[in-house]
Design a protein around this motif. Sequence first.
Motif, PDB file in Angstrom:
ATOM      1  N   ASP A 187       0.833  -1.199   0.000  1.00  0.00           N
ATOM      2  CA  ASP A 187       0.000   0.000   0.000  1.00  0.00           C
ATOM      3  C   ASP A 187       0.869   1.251   0.000  1.00  0.00           C
ATOM      4  O   ASP A 187       0.559   2.234  -0.684  1.00  0.00           O
ATOM      5  CB  ASP A 187      -0.922   0.013   1.224  1.00  0.00           C
ATOM      6  N   ASP A 188       1.965   1.221   0.753  1.00  0.00           N
ATOM      7  CA  ASP A 188       2.853   2.386   0.793  1.00  0.00           C
ATOM      8  C   ASP A 188       3.513   2.623  -0.564  1.00  0.00           C
ATOM      9  O   ASP A 188       3.709   3.775  -0.976  1.00  0.00           O
ATOM     10  CB  ASP A 188       3.920   2.205   1.866  1.00  0.00           C
ATOM     11  N   ASP A 189       3.866   1.544  -1.261  1.00  0.00           N
ATOM     12  CA  ASP A 189       4.422   1.695  -2.619  1.00  0.00           C
ATOM     13  C   ASP A 189       3.401   2.384  -3.525  1.00  0.00           C
ATOM     14  O   ASP A 189       3.749   3.266  -4.320  1.00  0.00           O
ATOM     15  CB  ASP A 189       4.771   0.328  -3.214  1.00  0.00           C
ATOM     16  N   TRP A 190       2.161   1.955  -3.420  1.00  0.00           N
ATOM     17  CA  TRP A 190       1.107   2.508  -4.266  1.00  0.00           C
ATOM     18  C   TRP A 190       0.865   3.982  -3.932  1.00  0.00           C
ATOM     19  O   TRP A 190       0.722   4.812  -4.828  1.00  0.00           O
ATOM     20  CB  TRP A 190      -0.169   1.684  -4.099  1.00  0.00           C
ATOM     21  N   ARG A 191       0.858   4.296  -2.651  1.00  0.00           N
ATOM     22  CA  ARG A 191       0.695   5.702  -2.269  1.00  0.00           C
ATOM     23  C   ARG A 191       1.844   6.555  -2.789  1.00  0.00           C
ATOM     24  O   ARG A 191       1.652   7.704  -3.214  1.00  0.00           O
ATOM     25  CB  ARG A 191       0.583   5.820  -0.753  1.00  0.00           C
ATOM     26  N   ALA A 192       3.046   6.004  -2.752  1.00  0.00           N
ATOM     27  CA  ALA A 192       4.211   6.742  -3.261  1.00  0.00           C
ATOM     28  C   ALA A 192       4.060   7.014  -4.750  1.00  0.00           C
ATOM     29  O   ALA A 192       4.427   8.100  -5.241  1.00  0.00           O
ATOM     30  CB  ALA A 192       5.497   5.967  -2.979  1.00  0.00           C
ATOM     31  N   SER A 193       3.537   6.050  -5.481  1.00  0.00           N
ATOM     32  CA  SER A 193       3.323   6.242  -6.916  1.00  0.00           C
ATOM     33  C   SER A 193       2.287   7.333  -7.164  1.00  0.00           C
ATOM     34  O   SER A 193       2.458   8.193  -8.047  1.00  0.00           O
ATOM     35  CB  SER A 193       2.879   4.928  -7.562  1.00  0.00           C
ATOM     36  N   LEU A 194       1.207   7.312  -6.407  1.00  0.00           N
ATOM     37  CA  LEU A 194       0.177   8.341  -6.562  1.00  0.00           C
ATOM     38  C   LEU A 194       0.722   9.722  -6.201  1.00  0.00           C
ATOM     39  O   LEU A 194       0.450  10.711  -6.896  1.00  0.00           O
ATOM     40  CB  LEU A 194      -1.032   7.999  -5.690  1.00  0.00           C
ATOM     41  N   ASP A 195       1.511   9.799  -5.129  1.00  0.00           N
ATOM     42  CA  ASP A 195       2.116  11.076  -4.747  1.00  0.00           C
ATOM     43  C   ASP A 195       3.021  11.601  -5.859  1.00  0.00           C
ATOM     44  O   ASP A 195       3.035  12.803  -6.162  1.00  0.00           O
ATOM     45  CB  ASP A 195       2.931  10.921  -3.459  1.00  0.00           C
ATOM     46  N   ALA A 196       3.784  10.700  -6.476  1.00  0.00           N
ATOM     47  CA  ALA A 196       4.687  11.108  -7.557  1.00  0.00           C
ATOM     48  C   ALA A 196       3.899  11.611  -8.756  1.00  0.00           C
ATOM     49  O   ALA A 196       4.262  12.618  -9.381  1.00  0.00           O
ATOM     50  CB  ALA A 196       5.585   9.941  -7.956  1.00  0.00           C
TER      51      ALA A 196
END
Length: 400
Positions: free
Chosen positions: A195-204
């Motif tokens: 989930d944290d990886d996915w959030r990082a992608s969305l933030d980017a």
Amino acid sequence: MPEDGALPPHALEGSGQRPLGFYLHVPYCATRCGYCDFNTYTASELRGSGGALASRDNYADTVAEEIRRARKALGDDPRPVETVFVGGGTPTLLPAADLGRMLAAIRDEFGLAPGAEVTTEANPESVDPRYLAELREAGFNRVSFGMQSARQHVLKILDRTHTPGRPEACVAEARAAGFDHVNLDLIYGTPGESDDDWRASLDAVIGAGPDHVSAYALIVEEGTQLARRIRRGEVPMTDDDVHADRYLIAEEALSAAGFHWYEVSNWATTEAGRCRHNELYWRGADWWGAGPGAHSHVGGVRWWNVKHPGAYAQALSEGRSPGAGREILAAEDRRVERILLELRLVEGCPLALLKPAGLRAAEKALADGLLEAGPYADGRAVLTLRGRLLADAVVRDLVD
């Protein structure tokens, strides 16, 4: 499929009421991504298969020939082209001038409508500022970059070759080149993604400043390298609950950043930022697909081209249609397809399309919180957020 590619007369009845678009398929890739089952070919896969006819060097001229055949098949149809979408494969493996020549063939044969949307897909590692400037000068005004993830270990599982941060830089370069609209594609549910990886992608993505985002759940297709790796137990399979959680995370993050969903997997900051070409598909309008394996639809007639670049080029060189087959859709087929596709849109589909069993299913979906109450009262079936998570199941019930 007739050798001359002629369409039955009824296909153009009422065509003036439908927009016309073009899809141009570029089947070449530098490497094959492990999850991809698209009609694409690497250089090694084409070597000794189709010879010069399968080459990238003369591909633009081959596609231009199919565009000229399209002009003959559509006769005196006066419609200018409203959308052009170049997909693949990796279109930007071709020189920008080649993509420009294919677009010029459409402009010469059909004309482009005022404000026409002209998109190309691009891999982040396959473009630079000069290339993007050449595309813009050729008439492209929208570009879609395949980002997929901001995390290196996720990109590695997907066999993507660009480095984290490069897609965000591409957005800035596209803006500097004068592109009106920029999309970033994301994939969620990759084995090993958290989930944290996915959030990082969305933030980017949000930080990069595109006006459009596409986010798709990873589908593991049989016959792909990723499917074989999962079957061997090398990487885990992602389950549907994880996909649903990631979708909710995306909706929350994108909505907070000013994006609005307009199709289940697509968000835009403004109505002008929507992908009009994809809307043309979802609304059952007319499009001509040029290139190996490309699909077309005009007035209830659907056809598809031969898949191999060599066979495709051979047919055109011999004055034949590259079509491999076609079907004429019955009224019931078209009704079902309208429900399948329009229900995915924020405007939903008219309840008038539903038969009695489908109407009963819609009433149950409304009671279950899968359809919005306001639009339902106005005669339309519009998915709620929970309904979007279960869109396939809702559609299956409504088409009865």
